[in-house]
Write an enzyme that holds these catalytic residues in place. Structure first.
Site, short mmCIF file in Angstrom:
data_model
loop_
_atom_site.label_atom_id
_atom_site.label_comp_id
_atom_site.label_asym_id
_atom_site.label_seq_id
_atom_site.Cartn_x
_atom_site.Cartn_y
_atom_site.Cartn_z
N ILE A 12 0.84 -1.21 0.00
CA ILE A 12 0.00 0.00 0.00
C ILE A 12 0.87 1.25 0.00
CG2 ILE A 12 -1.86 1.21 1.20
CD1 ILE A 12 -2.72 -1.48 2.39
N TYR A 141 -3.07 -7.31 16.94
CA TYR A 141 -2.84 -6.45 15.78
C TYR A 141 -3.78 -5.24 15.82
CZ TYR A 141 -3.37 -4.71 11.04
OH TYR A 141 -3.48 -3.88 9.96
N LYS A 145 -2.97 -1.07 16.66
CA LYS A 145 -3.34 0.06 15.80
C LYS A 145 -4.21 1.05 16.55
CE LYS A 145 -1.48 -1.09 11.74
NZ LYS A 145 -0.83 -0.22 10.76
N HIS A 187 -3.65 -13.43 1.98
CA HIS A 187 -4.85 -12.71 1.54
C HIS A 187 -5.61 -13.44 0.44
CE1 HIS A 187 -2.54 -9.35 3.43
NE2 HIS A 187 -3.69 -9.33 4.08
N1 UFG Z 1 -10.07 -16.47 3.06
C1 UFG Z 1 -10.35 -17.76 2.65
N2 UFG Z 1 -9.31 -18.55 2.27
C2 UFG Z 1 -8.01 -18.10 2.26
C3 UFG Z 1 -7.75 -16.77 2.68
C4 UFG Z 1 -8.81 -15.99 3.08
O1 UFG Z 1 -11.50 -18.20 2.64
O2 UFG Z 1 -7.10 -18.88 1.91
C5 UFG Z 1 -11.19 -15.63 3.49
C6 UFG Z 1 -11.07 -15.20 4.95
O3 UFG Z 1 -11.63 -16.15 5.79
C7 UFG Z 1 -11.84 -13.87 4.94
C8 UFG Z 1 -11.64 -13.34 3.51
O4 UFG Z 1 -11.19 -14.44 2.75
O5 UFG Z 1 -13.19 -14.12 5.12
C9 UFG Z 1 -10.60 -12.25 3.46
O6 UFG Z 1 -9.41 -12.70 4.10
P1 UFG Z 1 -8.04 -11.90 4.03
O7 UFG Z 1 -7.02 -12.69 4.79
O8 UFG Z 1 -7.74 -11.52 2.62
O9 UFG Z 1 -8.37 -10.53 4.80
P2 UFG Z 1 -8.93 -10.32 6.28
O10 UFG Z 1 -10.33 -9.81 6.13
O11 UFG Z 1 -8.73 -11.48 7.16
O12 UFG Z 1 -7.90 -9.24 6.82
C10 UFG Z 1 -7.93 -7.92 6.41
C11 UFG Z 1 -6.56 -7.29 6.53
C12 UFG Z 1 -6.11 -7.29 7.97
C13 UFG Z 1 -7.15 -6.66 8.83
C14 UFG Z 1 -8.48 -7.34 8.63
C15 UFG Z 1 -9.59 -6.71 9.43
O13 UFG Z 1 -5.64 -8.02 5.76
O14 UFG Z 1 -4.93 -6.54 8.08
O15 UFG Z 1 -8.85 -7.27 7.25
O16 UFG Z 1 -9.65 -5.39 9.09
F1 UFG Z 1 -6.81 -6.76 10.13
#
Ligand code: UFG
Length: 325
Positions: A12, A141, A145, A187
């Site tokens: 970012i 985390y 923040k 992600h």
């Molecule tokens: N997901 C899957 N399979 C995967 C990876 C992710 O199903 O292999 C799902 C997760 O369960 C979630 C969605 O995809 O429902 C998004 O997951 P990400 O890991 O891409 O992102 P997050 O929502 O977990 O995390 C993001 C930011 C973090 C922040 C969080 C809450 O990356 O820094 O949002 O704000 F803390």
């Protein structure tokens, strides 16, 4: 303006640094390169390799460049890791921010724009989330923040340093030649696209028994171009405090998967798996405050635009940034 972008070799930070340069600002990137890539620092930015945990080095960078403002992206940012090693998150994120604020105070730097997160809210029951929704983080985390936001508030009250915290929802998508390259990659969108490229065997949906219409988690996916533009608007004197940065549209994991298959025209081998501990069922932003005060609106954050741009990046850079020797 002369702007110091800390963490400007990351996903970012480097995208924002590029847009700042395009908007005519004078940019210095500071990064310790533990997660960032030297190759991601945009042409046209000066570069300083320094670590926020080294207070003297940090002060040295501020003294040398005397920026008008700082954009602070550098942080440890994996929710799961923070539940195993909270000390890393409080040290890297909170101690690093205190070193930065002290260096800003000493050099008379007047503005900080800080990368905050929806994780400051924890698991709110009501959607969409406004800035008045209680902040109750459920992991170190998000807590780190939120602690930094509070620290910034005190530096404003006591030393007059203007602060803006942008609470990002799910940053994704790519600019030309500039995209996600994390190790480890956790992600959703990069994992889907790396699976389509054959770099991963199979994608696992983390849980389909959530209380959502299709049973998978809902998130608010925002294109990094829209996210980066908000930082430029936040330079405006009237911006102050915490702003949500999301689109007000929630999409489920299954919807993202379907969109990815459609946009790239390839199958994505996938399977249903167990829930990932700590994932809230739904996180969607109300962005009324930043729209009303700074005129920000999402312009390119449809799922198809996000995935199209991310696919252009991953398919042309299947191994991410390749080191320049
Ligand atoms: N997901 C899957 N399979 C995967 C990876 C992710 O199903 O292999 C799902 C997760 O369960 C979630 C969605 O995809 O429902 C998004 O997951 P990400 O890991 O891409 O992102 P997050 O929502 O977990 O995390 C993001 C930011 C973090 C922040 C969080 C809450 O990356 O820094 O949002 O704000 F803390």
């Amino acid at each position: 303006m002369k702007l110091l972008v800390i963490g400007g070799a990351g996903y970012i930070g480097s995208a924002t640094a590029q847009l700042l340069i395009e908007a005519g600002h004078d940019v210095v990137v500071m990064d310790n390169l533990t997660m960032g890539h030297r190759e991601a620092v945009p042409d046209g930015a000066a570069f300083a390799k320094a670590d926020l945990l080294d207070a003297a080095d940090t002060l040295g960078v501020l003294k040398k460049h005397l920026p008008d403002g700082v954009l602070h992206f550098a942080a440890s940012s994996l929710v799961g890791e923070s539940m195993k090693d909270p000390g890393k998150y409080f040290r890297n994120n909170v101690c690093g921010a205190v070193n930065l604020m002290e260096a800003m105070r000493e050099t008379g730097t007047r503005l900080i724009i800080f990368s905050s997160t929806a994780a400051t809210y924890g698991e709110p029951k009501e959607m969409p989330i406004t800035e008045h929704t209680p902040t109750l983080p459920t992991n170190p985390y998000g807590e780190s923040k939120l602690m930094i936001e509070k620290i910034l508030g005190w530096y404003h009250a006591i030393h007059g340093i203007r602060w803006v915290a942008l609470r990002y929802f799910n940053a994704c998508g790519a600019l030309e030649g500039r995209g996600e390259d994390h190790d480890p990659e956790t992600h959703l969108i990069p994992l889907l696209l790396l699976t389509a490229l054959g770099k991963r065997k199979q994608f696992t949906v983390f849980g389909d028994d959530y209380p959502t219409p299709d049973g998978t988690c809902i998130r608010d996916y925002i294109h990094i171009r829209d996210l980066a533009r908000a930082h430029i608007l936040a330079l405006d004197e009237k911006a102050l405090g915490a702003y949500n940065l999301g689109t007000t549209t929630g999409n489920s994991v299954k919807e993202v998967l379907e969109s990815a298959k459609r946009v790239i025209g390839r199958p994505i081998p996938h399977t249903m798996g167990a829930r990932r501990p700590g994932d809230p069922p739904s996180l969607v932003a109300d962005h009324a405050r930043i729209t009303r005060e700074l005129g920000w609106e999402p312009e390119c954050s449809t799922l198809d635009e996000i995935i199209g741009s991310a696919w252009a990046w991953h398919s042309s850079h299947p191994d991410g940034y390749v080191k320049k020797h």
